[in-house]
Design a protein around this motif. Structure first.
Motif, short mmCIF file in Angstrom:
data_model
loop_
_atom_site.label_atom_id
_atom_site.label_comp_id
_atom_site.label_asym_id
_atom_site.label_seq_id
_atom_site.Cartn_x
_atom_site.Cartn_y
_atom_site.Cartn_z
N TYR A 227 0.78 -1.23 -0.01
CA TYR A 227 -0.01 -0.09 0.19
C TYR A 227 0.92 1.22 0.05
CZ TYR A 227 -3.07 -3.73 1.66
OH TYR A 227 -3.55 -4.73 1.92
N LYS A 228 0.26 2.33 -0.72
CA LYS A 228 0.93 3.75 -0.62
C LYS A 228 -0.13 4.65 -0.64
CE LYS A 228 3.95 6.65 -2.91
NZ LYS A 228 5.18 7.18 -4.02
N TRP A 229 -0.60 5.35 0.61
CA TRP A 229 -1.35 6.14 0.68
C TRP A 229 -1.08 7.45 0.35
CZ3 TRP A 229 -6.41 4.71 2.02
CH2 TRP A 229 -6.57 3.75 2.57
N LEU A 230 -1.92 8.20 -0.51
CA LEU A 230 -1.56 9.67 -1.28
C LEU A 230 -2.35 10.50 -0.50
CD1 LEU A 230 -1.70 8.24 -4.89
CD2 LEU A 230 0.35 8.44 -3.54
N PRO A 231 -1.56 11.80 -0.40
CA PRO A 231 -0.19 12.06 -0.47
C PRO A 231 0.77 11.79 0.28
CG PRO A 231 -1.39 14.01 0.21
CD PRO A 231 -2.32 12.92 0.16
N GLU B 202 -7.07 8.61 -1.27
CA GLU B 202 -6.42 7.76 -2.33
C GLU B 202 -5.48 6.91 -1.79
OE1 GLU B 202 -5.38 8.29 -7.20
OE2 GLU B 202 -5.49 9.94 -5.90
N VAL B 203 -5.36 5.45 -2.35
CA VAL B 203 -4.29 4.48 -2.09
C VAL B 203 -3.99 4.02 -3.31
CG1 VAL B 203 -5.96 2.74 -1.36
CG2 VAL B 203 -3.65 2.54 -0.66
N GLU B 204 -2.56 3.63 -3.71
CA GLU B 204 -2.20 2.89 -4.65
C GLU B 204 -1.86 1.32 -4.16
OE1 GLU B 204 0.92 4.35 -7.62
OE2 GLU B 204 2.13 2.90 -6.29
N LEU B 205 -2.35 0.59 -4.77
CA LEU B 205 -2.20 -0.85 -4.56
C LEU B 205 -1.09 -1.50 -5.25
CD1 LEU B 205 -6.02 -1.74 -4.36
CD2 LEU B 205 -4.53 -1.05 -2.53
N GLN C 291 -1.69 -1.05 6.09
CA GLN C 291 -3.07 -1.28 5.22
C GLN C 291 -3.91 -0.55 5.62
OE1 GLN C 291 -4.24 -5.28 5.79
NE2 GLN C 291 -6.37 -5.08 4.47
N SER C 292 -4.08 0.19 7.10
CA SER C 292 -4.94 0.86 7.71
C SER C 292 -4.29 2.43 7.94
CB SER C 292 -5.80 0.32 8.82
OG SER C 292 -6.34 -0.77 8.38
N ILE C 293 -4.97 3.40 7.79
CA ILE C 293 -4.44 4.67 8.28
C ILE C 293 -5.58 5.44 8.98
CG2 ILE C 293 -2.96 4.94 6.22
CD1 ILE C 293 -4.92 7.23 5.02
#
Length: 522
Positions: free
Chosen positions: A296-300, A320-323, A306-308
């Motif tokens: 996972y990479k949460w933007l920005p 938004e998250v990049e998987l 996995q959780s924020i």
């Protein structure tokens, strides 16, 4: 001094999903039930799954091993579930060929399947003999099941000690392929995974033949050690295939030389592909959770969990998250935060913030939860008290006794009928000596008045014995006078404390003489 945590508030997410390289937007509900029935073998059988067994082509088997009467040739391109090669697993036991490090069920699951076999079988036969085993599952992709998650653990016997005769082409292997309705891979990267028995493959660990044998893994001879992969979860984004049929296939191949085995434990699940939000959050923030099976990479922000927890979340904010899955395929999800729907607040009343050791102290729940739309009440259904000295309670109202002096943090956590939770903290001070409540010199004179029953559930009878009249005061453990009354000799006074917090109180009598007695409200 009492310190309070701010109450939590509940936020709900309206989830909008954006397919990478696809302009269509699909409105999703993250909690919608998947439609691919029994992909996780929850029925306890192979319904909707297709089994297939085979062996290596006869031209790859040494001529000396070919025997047309050998029963194994009956499996050549055989469609169907074959006992021993497609095996339902319903118990979590350590696998000996992994040195006991892999359980036969994935964590949190109730059943899976073992594809292939290995070692000596219950009937004394070998689990090798050029076996190839397949298991396929076909389902139609909809917005509610466009996330495919599969879990697997693999055991491959490593023939490296036998040298160059075991080329990569004939080593034991595990294969996953995902194909469209025409039989083509959905993607050259995401649609295919193939692992060969090799101690250098990233993600695989080693278990020696000797260690496996000590745990009951009988191999039938000196054939080589084992490599294994622990339970791995892979997510696959299938949104661009909505409306199409997709097939996921698993394969295990024994050694092409006929002497080394391969098998895997596996299962699959379907779900909608979206960011899920906890229904309850802390102080205006919201906890967001991406689907399982990815990196996972949460933007920005760039967070990789996995959780924020997004602080100061507001209605209309976008997250938004990049998987990235195990194979390296990438996609993105977006979510829009919806308006506040309800609120839950934990609170409690403590009958004393300062007590002495071995003195009961009462804690009474005063929490509430409401829907903001109509202010209707939501029930609190569960409580957890942490008294700060390793003791706890699950009752709405609790009484506790501290054995040692000190400052203690008391935490109450509540859960409402929708599963939402909130917590609050208050502090109590416990002294080593009795509280300094003013006491008359003749306090020991218990003949001045009588109180019964004591302890009581709420009603006490108080009667003077020596005084013609006196003024009675009821004092709580903070020194506050909570009741007072004028008493006459030989008249019984009914003291009602049923609306007060359970605990210890003092009755002080003032007349020609003075006296004090302790009462307990239970």
């Amino acid at each position: 001094m009492i310190k309070l945590l701010k109450p939590q508030r509940i936020l709900l997410l309206g989830v909008l999903l954006f397919a990478l390289n696809n302009s269509d937007i699909f409105a999703q509900k993250a909690n919608k039930v998947p439609t691919c029935a029994n992909s996780d073998f929850s029925a306890g059988d192979f319904t909707n799954w297709v089994g297939h067994t085979s062996i290596y082509n006869k031209t790859t088997i040494p001529e000396s091993s070919i025997n047309n009467n050998d029963p194994k040739y009956a499996y050549y391109n055989n469609i169907g579930i074959v006992p021993g090669r497609h095996t339902m697993i319903k118990a979590a036991n350590p696998d000996p060929f992994t040195c006991g490090n892999v359980l036969t069920l994935p964590p949190g699951e109730k059943q899976c399947v073992r594809l292939g076999n290995g070692g000596l079988q219950p009937d004394g036969s070998s689990g090798v003999e050029w076996q190839i085993d397949y298991l396929n599952y076909t389902f139609s992709i909809t917005p509610s099941n466009s996330l495919l998650i599969y879990k697997y653990a693999v055991v491959l016997q490593n023939p490296s000690k036998f040298g160059l005769q075991h080329t990569k082409a004939i080593r034991p292997r595990f294969i996953v392929n995902i194909k469209d309705a025409t039989g083509k891979l959905i993607d050259s990267i995401c649609g295919m995974k193939e692992d060969f028995a090799d101690s250098t493959v990233i993600g695989y660990k080693n278990c020696s033949e000797k260690d496996a044998a000590n745990l009951g893994g009988i191999n039938g001879g000196d054939r080589g050690d084992f490599v294994y992969r622990e339970w791995t979860t892979v997510g696959v984004d299938l949104r661009k295939f909505i409306g199409q049929n997709i097939t996921i296939g698993f394969e295990t191949w024994d050694c092409g030389g006929g002497g080394h085995f391969a098998y895997a434990y596996l299962m699959a699940k379907c779900d909608s592909l979206g960011i899920k939000a906890a229904e309850c959050s802390d102080n205006g923030s919201v906890t967001l959770t991406a689907p399982d099976g990815f990196a996972y990479k949460w933007l920005p922000d760039g967070q990789t969990t996995q959780s924020i927890n997004r602080k100061d979340a507001k209605a209309g904010d976008t997250v938004e998250v990049e998987l990235s899955n195990y194979g390296g395929c990438k996609s993105r999800l977006k979510s829009v935060i919806a308006p506040l729907k309800s609120s839950t607040t934990a609170n409690f009343i403590v009958n004393a913030v300062t007590v002495s050791v071995n003195t009961p102290i009462s804690f009474t729940d005063s929490s509430y939860s409401i829907k903001t739309s109509d202010q209707s009440k939501l029930s609190i259904v569960a409580w957890h008290w942490d008294f700060g000295d390793t003791a706890s309670s699950a009752y709405a109202n609790s009484t506790h006794i501290y054995k040692k002096p000190g400052d203690y943090k008391v935490v109450l956590t509540i859960y409402n009928e929708d599963g939402c939770t909130d917590s609050i903290i208050k502090y109590v001070k416990v002294l080593s000596n009795p509280l300094a409540i003013e006491k008359p010199k003749n306090e020991a004179n218990s003949d001045l008045f009588v109180v019964y029953p004591n302890p009581s559930n709420g009603l006490f009878s108080v009667k003077l014995k020596k005084e013609s009249n006196a003024t009675m005061q009821v004092i709580d453990m903070t020194g506050k006078v909570i009741k007072s009354a004028q008493l006459n000799r030989n008249e019984r006074y009914i003291l009602d404390l049923s609306n007060h917090t359970k605990g210890i109180y003092m009755i002080k009598m003032n007349g020609e003489q003075q006296g004090m007695q302790k009462i307990i409200l239970k």
